[in-house]
Design a protein around this motif. Structure first.
Motif, PDB file in Angstrom:
ATOM      1  N   GLY A 103      13.653   9.778  16.813  1.00 13.43           N
ATOM      2  CA  GLY A 103      12.868  10.301  15.705  1.00 13.43           C
ATOM      3  C   GLY A 103      12.446   9.251  14.694  1.00 13.43           C
ATOM      4  N   GLY A 104      12.790   7.966  14.971  1.00 12.71           N
ATOM      5  CA  GLY A 104      12.394   6.897  14.070  1.00 12.71           C
ATOM      6  C   GLY A 104      13.305   6.767  12.854  1.00 12.71           C
ATOM      7  N   PHE A 105      12.851   5.996  11.869  1.00 11.55           N
ATOM      8  CA  PHE A 105      13.621   5.762  10.644  1.00 11.55           C
ATOM      9  C   PHE A 105      12.686   5.931   9.445  1.00 11.55           C
ATOM     10  CE2 PHE A 105      16.077   2.435   7.973  1.00 11.55           C
ATOM     11  CZ  PHE A 105      16.749   3.459   7.303  1.00 11.55           C
ATOM     12  N   PRO A 106      12.531   7.170   8.933  1.00 11.50           N
ATOM     13  CA  PRO A 106      11.623   7.419   7.805  1.00 11.50           C
ATOM     14  C   PRO A 106      12.189   6.846   6.503  1.00 11.50           C
ATOM     15  CG  PRO A 106      12.809   9.420   8.397  1.00 11.50           C
ATOM     16  CD  PRO A 106      13.166   8.404   9.428  1.00 11.50           C
ATOM     17  N   MET A 128       0.832  -1.200   0.000  1.00 11.46           N
ATOM     18  CA  MET A 128       0.000   0.000   0.000  1.00 11.46           C
ATOM     19  C   MET A 128       0.874   1.259   0.000  1.00 11.46           C
ATOM     20  SD  MET A 128      -2.800   1.260   2.827  1.00 11.46           S
ATOM     21  CE  MET A 128      -3.923  -0.065   2.421  1.00 11.46           C
ATOM     22  N   THR A 129       1.984   1.211   0.736  1.00  9.20           N
ATOM     23  CA  THR A 129       2.885   2.358   0.808  1.00  9.20           C
ATOM     24  C   THR A 129       3.490   2.683  -0.547  1.00  9.20           C
ATOM     25  OG1 THR A 129       3.434   1.783   3.098  1.00  9.20           O
ATOM     26  CG2 THR A 129       4.916   3.305   1.978  1.00  9.20           C
ATOM     27  N   THR A 130       3.832   1.660  -1.333  1.00  3.67           N
ATOM     28  CA  THR A 130       4.401   1.900  -2.666  1.00  3.67           C
ATOM     29  C   THR A 130       3.362   2.522  -3.594  1.00  3.67           C
ATOM     30  OG1 THR A 130       3.814  -0.334  -3.430  1.00  3.67           O
ATOM     31  CG2 THR A 130       5.966  -0.053  -2.401  1.00  3.67           C
ATOM     32  N   THR A 131       2.111   2.085  -3.450  1.00  2.00           N
ATOM     33  CA  THR A 131       1.033   2.630  -4.285  1.00  2.00           C
ATOM     34  C   THR A 131       0.789   4.103  -3.973  1.00  2.00           C
ATOM     35  OG1 THR A 131      -0.038   0.460  -4.371  1.00  2.00           O
ATOM     36  CG2 THR A 131      -1.376   2.372  -4.970  1.00  2.00           C
ATOM     37  N   GLN A 132       0.798   4.440  -2.686  1.00  4.01           N
ATOM     38  CA  GLN A 132       0.536   5.811  -2.262  1.00  4.01           C
ATOM     39  C   GLN A 132       1.776   6.689  -2.335  1.00  4.01           C
ATOM     40  OE1 GLN A 132      -1.053   5.333   1.707  1.00  4.01           O
ATOM     41  NE2 GLN A 132      -3.058   4.640   0.969  1.00  4.01           N
ATOM     42  N   LYS A 133       2.957   6.060  -2.552  1.00  9.65           N
ATOM     43  CA  LYS A 133       4.248   6.779  -2.595  1.00  9.65           C
ATOM     44  C   LYS A 133       4.447   7.637  -1.329  1.00  9.65           C
ATOM     45  CE  LYS A 133       4.303   6.974  -7.659  1.00  9.65           C
ATOM     46  NZ  LYS A 133       5.202   5.831  -7.766  1.00  9.65           N
ATOM     47  N   SER A 134       4.097   7.047  -0.199  1.00 12.58           N
ATOM     48  CA  SER A 134       4.188   7.763   1.074  1.00 12.58           C
ATOM     49  C   SER A 134       5.436   7.344   1.853  1.00 12.58           C
ATOM     50  CB  SER A 134       2.936   7.497   1.915  1.00 12.58           C
ATOM     51  OG  SER A 134       2.753   6.103   2.110  1.00 12.58           O
ATOM     52  N   VAL A 135       5.721   8.108   2.882  1.00 10.83           N
ATOM     53  CA  VAL A 135       6.857   7.827   3.775  1.00 10.83           C
ATOM     54  C   VAL A 135       6.329   7.152   5.040  1.00 10.83           C
ATOM     55  CG1 VAL A 135       8.689   8.856   5.191  1.00 10.83           C
ATOM     56  CG2 VAL A 135       8.199   9.767   2.909  1.00 10.83           C
ATOM     57  N   LEU A 136       7.018   6.106   5.468  1.00 11.23           N
ATOM     58  CA  LEU A 136       6.615   5.471   6.719  1.00 11.23           C
ATOM     59  C   LEU A 136       7.813   5.354   7.653  1.00 11.23           C
ATOM     60  CD1 LEU A 136       7.761   2.312   6.776  1.00 11.23           C
ATOM     61  CD2 LEU A 136       5.818   1.904   5.303  1.00 11.23           C
ATOM     62  N   ASP A 137       7.523   5.237   8.930  1.00  7.69           N
ATOM     63  CA  ASP A 137       8.568   5.068   9.936  1.00  7.69           C
ATOM     64  C   ASP A 137       8.831   3.570  10.075  1.00  7.69           C
ATOM     65  OD1 ASP A 137      10.216   4.920  12.119  1.00  7.69           O
ATOM     66  OD2 ASP A 137       8.942   6.092  13.459  1.00  7.69           O
ATOM     67  N   LEU A 138       9.912   3.096   9.465  1.00  8.38           N
ATOM     68  CA  LEU A 138      10.198   1.663   9.461  1.00  8.38           C
ATOM     69  C   LEU A 138      10.458   1.139  10.873  1.00  8.38           C
ATOM     70  CD1 LEU A 138      10.580  -0.820   7.678  1.00  8.38           C
ATOM     71  CD2 LEU A 138      13.019  -0.244   7.509  1.00  8.38           C
ATOM     72  N   GLN A 139      11.051   1.975  11.707  1.00  7.73           N
ATOM     73  CA  GLN A 139      11.298   1.544  13.084  1.00  7.73           C
ATOM     74  C   GLN A 139       9.990   1.248  13.809  1.00  7.73           C
ATOM     75  OE1 GLN A 139      14.307   3.090  16.307  1.00  7.73           O
ATOM     76  NE2 GLN A 139      12.592   4.499  16.288  1.00  7.73           N
ATOM     77  N   ASP A 140       9.017   2.128  13.663  1.00  6.46           N
ATOM     78  CA  ASP A 140       7.718   1.932  14.304  1.00  6.46           C
ATOM     79  C   ASP A 140       7.010   0.684  13.762  1.00  6.46           C
ATOM     80  OD1 ASP A 140       5.315   2.879  15.870  1.00  6.46           O
ATOM     81  OD2 ASP A 140       4.477   2.961  13.849  1.00  6.46           O
ATOM     82  N   ILE A 141       7.083   0.490  12.442  1.00  2.25           N
ATOM     83  CA  ILE A 141       6.408  -0.658  11.828  1.00  2.25           C
ATOM     84  C   ILE A 141       7.026  -1.972  12.306  1.00  2.25           C
ATOM     85  CG2 ILE A 141       5.918  -1.815   9.647  1.00  2.25           C
ATOM     86  CD1 ILE A 141       4.261   0.729  10.225  1.00  2.25           C
ATOM     87  N   LEU A 142       8.355  -2.043  12.364  1.00  4.28           N
ATOM     88  CA  LEU A 142       9.015  -3.274  12.798  1.00  4.28           C
ATOM     89  C   LEU A 142       8.806  -3.532  14.288  1.00  4.28           C
ATOM     90  CD1 LEU A 142      12.363  -3.184  10.776  1.00  4.28           C
ATOM     91  CD2 LEU A 142      10.258  -4.433  10.268  1.00  4.28           C
ATOM     92  N   GLN A 143       8.703  -2.462  15.080  1.00  3.84           N
ATOM     93  CA  GLN A 143       8.403  -2.639  16.505  1.00  3.84           C
ATOM     94  C   GLN A 143       7.006  -3.222  16.681  1.00  3.84           C
ATOM     95  OE1 GLN A 143       9.120   1.271  18.192  1.00  3.84           O
ATOM     96  NE2 GLN A 143      11.090   0.629  19.023  1.00  3.84           N
ATOM     97  N   ARG A 144       6.067  -2.750  15.874  1.00  3.02           N
ATOM     98  CA  ARG A 144       4.704  -3.283  15.936  1.00  3.02           C
ATOM     99  C   ARG A 144       4.692  -4.762  15.517  1.00  3.02           C
ATOM    100  NH1 ARG A 144       0.521   0.628  15.914  1.00  3.02           N
ATOM    101  NH2 ARG A 144       1.328   2.748  16.018  1.00  3.02           N
ATOM    102  N   PHE A 145       5.448  -5.067  14.473  1.00  2.00           N
ATOM    103  CA  PHE A 145       5.553  -6.448  13.996  1.00  2.00           C
ATOM    104  C   PHE A 145       6.091  -7.351  15.118  1.00  2.00           C
ATOM    105  CE2 PHE A 145       7.971  -9.900  12.098  1.00  2.00           C
ATOM    106  CZ  PHE A 145       7.133 -10.382  11.103  1.00  2.00           C
TER     107      PHE A 145
END
Length: 327
Positions: A315-318, A176-193
């Motif tokens: 500040g995370g990892f954008p 979904m992120t590639t489709t929207q061409k948006s920036v995400l915080d990879l640190q936050d996503i991996l912590q949630r995972f």
């Protein structure tokens, strides 16, 4: 007699206020000095009673960077090992000498317990679990955790949990992120995972902290865990231990927040071991890198390491996520 007692009490109160004012003034000066000064080239000044705590607290948010610079600049004179004075005369040893590290963590491990200061500071958060135990308590819990981790059923359960989390949540989110061409915080996503997988494996329930779409949810358990981690770390930043203990007794400030946050204290916790983390890491790398390219969202991005109980980048990892296509 009563007047003398009142006068004595008043005098002690005034002395306490003056002492706290002195600490505040010195602390403010230390912060200003550290903002304007060059990297440390010698050990910080040690004051009576409070030791080097003014400098240590002033550099708390970048403690790892400050300690690394200190060790680099004093290696020639101190052989990669320094002793910093904490309040009331407690010494703190920091070292990069491989022989010292081997001595402390391996060959003479049993004569270096965590100690009262460490156990005290983390007691509200970790109780007497394996991460906060010494001696026979630690050995007993270590034996239990080793046995639990080596069972095939647990390993299979962890593998299945990681696989489900990866394909049902993480990969759809990245797509979904590639489709929207948006920036995400990879640190936050991996912590949630990781948080979802740990909860499913250790506690038997799925908090659904990682969602396959935006916005990402906030769950009470995860928020409480993060708050408890930060607030427990703050205890070690107190110039005197009695400060946070007094706040705990009065149930005020950060100690009240910590009491509210710690809602999962339920006896000794069992460590599932580093192999579980490696299993998750391999699953994520294999699943993500096969399909996506991860690109830092900021040119020249340099992460700043923050030393909480669970290390992270300030500040995370954008990042931006790109499809690999036909590569």
């Amino acid at each position: 007699m009563v007047q003398l007692e009142l006068l004595t009490s008043l005098l002690l109160f005034i002395l306490l206020l003056l002492f706290l004012l002195f600490i505040k003034t010195c602390f403010t000066y230390a912060i200003k000095s550290n903002k304007s000064s060059s990297p440390p080239t010698k050990l910080p000044i040690s004051y009576p009673l409070i030791g080097s705590n003014l400098t240590l607290v002033a550099n708390m948010e970048r403690s790892n960077q400050w300690i690394i610079k200190l060790l680099q600049n004093t290696t020639a004179t101190h052989n990669g090992t320094n002793i910093l004075d904490q309040s009331l005369g407690y010494p703190q040893l920091i070292t990069t000498n491989p022989l010292n590290v081997q001595h402390i963590l391996k060959t003479q491990f049993y004569i270096y317990p965590k100690g009262d200061i460490f156990r005290d500071g983390l007691s509200s958060f970790l109780g007497s679990g394996i991460f906060n135990a010494d001696g026979e308590k630690w050995k007993f819990q270590r034996q239990i955790s080793s046995h639990a981790f080596n069972t095939k059923s647990l390993r299979k359960f962890v593998e299945t949990a990681v696989e489900v989390e990866l394909h049902n949540r993480l990969l759809p989110l990245l797509s979904m992120t590639t489709t929207q061409k948006s920036v995400l915080d990879l640190q936050d996503i991996l912590q949630r995972f990781a948080f979802d997988n740990i909860c499913k494996s250790a506690f038997g329930f799925d908090p659904n902290y990682l969602s396959p779409s935006f916005p990402q949810p906030e769950t009470e358990f995860a928020v409480a865990f993060e708050a408890a981690t930060l607030l427990s770390t703050m205890r070690f930043g107190s110039i005197f231990r009695w400060i946070w203990k007094l706040k705990r007794a009065l149930d005020i400030g950060s100690e009240k927040q910590l009491r509210i946050a710690v809602l999962f204290q339920a006896g000794p916790r069992i460590c599932l071991g580093k192999a579980m983390a490696f299993l998750q890491m391999k699953g994520v790398v294999a699943g993500v890198m096969r399909q996506f390219r991860v690109v830092p969202a900021e040119n020249g991005f340099e992460p700043v390491f923050v030393a909480y109980l669970t290390p992270k980048m300030k500040g995370g990892f954008p990042v931006r996520i790109e499809e690999r296509g036909g590569e």
